[in-house]
Design an enzyme around this catalytic site. Sequence first.
Site, PDB file in Angstrom:
ATOM      1  N   SER A 192       3.566   5.810  11.963  1.00 40.14           N
ATOM      2  CA  SER A 192       4.833   5.365  11.366  1.00 40.14           C
ATOM      3  C   SER A 192       5.985   5.901  12.213  1.00 40.14           C
ATOM      4  CB  SER A 192       4.959   5.891   9.935  1.00 40.14           C
ATOM      5  OG  SER A 192       5.024   7.311   9.972  1.00 40.14           O
ATOM      6  N   ASP A 202       3.150   1.523  12.840  1.00 38.25           N
ATOM      7  CA  ASP A 202       2.950   1.143  11.443  1.00 38.25           C
ATOM      8  C   ASP A 202       4.326   0.999  10.772  1.00 38.25           C
ATOM      9  OD1 ASP A 202       1.508   0.674   9.111  1.00 38.25           O
ATOM     10  OD2 ASP A 202       1.306   2.809   8.618  1.00 38.25           O
ATOM     11  N   GLU A 242       4.580  -8.395   7.685  1.00 39.50           N
ATOM     12  CA  GLU A 242       4.263  -8.264   6.248  1.00 39.50           C
ATOM     13  C   GLU A 242       5.051  -9.278   5.440  1.00 39.50           C
ATOM     14  OE1 GLU A 242       3.943  -4.281   4.632  1.00 39.50           O
ATOM     15  OE2 GLU A 242       4.859  -4.884   2.739  1.00 39.50           O
ATOM     16  N   HIS A 257      -2.960  -3.091   3.312  1.00 42.66           N
ATOM     17  CA  HIS A 257      -2.305  -1.781   3.319  1.00 42.66           C
ATOM     18  C   HIS A 257      -2.708  -1.026   2.055  1.00 42.66           C
ATOM     19  CE1 HIS A 257       0.680  -1.847   6.699  1.00 42.66           C
ATOM     20  NE2 HIS A 257       0.163  -3.064   6.749  1.00 42.66           N
ATOM     21  N   GLY A 258      -2.513   0.299   2.091  1.00 45.19           N
ATOM     22  CA  GLY A 258      -2.795   1.086   0.892  1.00 45.19           C
ATOM     23  C   GLY A 258      -4.282   1.206   0.611  1.00 45.19           C
ATOM     24  N   GLY A 259      -5.076   1.513   1.632  1.00 50.12           N
ATOM     25  CA  GLY A 259      -6.534   1.582   1.478  1.00 50.12           C
ATOM     26  C   GLY A 259      -7.010   2.739   0.602  1.00 50.12           C
ATOM     27  N   ASN A 314      -5.774  -0.267   6.195  1.00 51.83           N
ATOM     28  CA  ASN A 314      -4.970   0.910   6.544  1.00 51.83           C
ATOM     29  C   ASN A 314      -5.251   2.059   5.579  1.00 51.83           C
ATOM     30  OD1 ASN A 314      -3.819  -1.026   8.159  1.00 51.83           O
ATOM     31  ND2 ASN A 314      -1.700  -0.473   7.668  1.00 51.83           N
ATOM     32  N   THR A 330      -3.288   8.256   3.064  1.00 51.29           N
ATOM     33  CA  THR A 330      -3.273   9.314   2.048  1.00 51.29           C
ATOM     34  C   THR A 330      -4.631   9.978   1.843  1.00 51.29           C
ATOM     35  OG1 THR A 330      -1.531   8.057   0.964  1.00 51.29           O
ATOM     36  CG2 THR A 330      -2.548   9.799  -0.324  1.00 51.29           C
TER      37      THR A 330
HETATM   38  P1  13P Z   1      -2.513   4.775   1.980  1.00 47.70           P
HETATM   39  O1  13P Z   1      -1.656   5.953   2.279  1.00 47.70           O
HETATM   40  O2  13P Z   1      -2.419   4.350   0.556  1.00 47.70           O
HETATM   41  O3  13P Z   1      -3.928   4.962   2.420  1.00 47.70           O
HETATM   42  O4  13P Z   1      -1.913   3.533   2.794  1.00 47.70           O
HETATM   43  C1  13P Z   1      -1.812   3.619   4.181  1.00 47.70           C
HETATM   44  C2  13P Z   1      -1.090   2.440   4.734  1.00 47.70           C
HETATM   45  O5  13P Z   1      -1.114   1.359   4.206  1.00 47.70           O
HETATM   46  C3  13P Z   1      -0.378   2.640   6.010  1.00 47.70           C
HETATM   47  O6  13P Z   1       0.292   1.507   6.412  1.00 47.70           O
END
Ligand code: 13P
Length: 288
Positions: A56, A91, A143, A214-216, A236, A239
Amino acid sequence: MIKLGDNMIVNSKKMLSDAKKGSYAIPHFNINNLEWTRFILEACEEQQIPVILGVSEGAANYMGGFYTVASLVKALVQDLKITIPVCLHLDHGKSVEACKNAIDAGFTSVMIDASSLSVEENVRLTKEVVDYAHARDVSVEAEMGRVGGSEDGVEGKKYHAKIEDCVRLYEETGIDSIAPALGSVHGLYKGKPNLDFVTMQKMNEILPIPLVLHGGTGIPEEDLKKAISCGIAKINVNTELQIVWTKAVRAFLSEDQTEYDPRRIIRSGEVPMKEQIHEFIKIFGTRS
Ligand code: 13P
């Protein structure tokens, strides 16, 4: 003089189109520092699978800037004798300028995230990035809709992508992959994830380019597999690795209150983090 491996990192076009054809997903893991980059590269090299290192703008600034990150990744690929395809990806690039700067520094892929703007503006900015990137053999992700949750302190309000907007974004810009927001969130889910698989599947039938999730973090294994069967070719994750690594480091430090060597402290998260990476690769079905 040995030249730093310019040819060692690649764009994401081939790895993602192979993944779309083969019905598996390429992992995108966010990096924060040298050690994380090494852990991820080594884990993926062990499995002999391609990987996308996501950075990022916040993480790039933290590490010193785009040039520092690009040099670090190229140097590690060279020193560790990494043989797998490695893509260095910006990212959530927030501006055309950030994308151009990342490309100039040596990133091989960028995401322009103009999803908070109108569809017209999103198309206009994305096209500008595509023109610049494709002239330099760099791949572009964009996106549509809005992934919920918070990333790098930026809170997102969730709304789903519409198929016609995604088709327009693809047709008018020539992007290489698209992240349609379909219910996922960055960070931890409040409640159960509720992904819109029906729209995902339709988009996969209509759009010739790979879809990105996104948000895996926090999505159950069966939903991740279902998303892949609905055309998701890149997932992706940020976290989850942060949580696993921090938990291990916290336990290490509380067990030994006298430790002060940063190398031992940071490395105490290495094994659990690599195990978690192997687990994701297994779920994603990633192949070389
Ligand atoms: P998480 O932090 O939920 O795994 O998402 C990561 C993400 O989508 C980075 O672009």
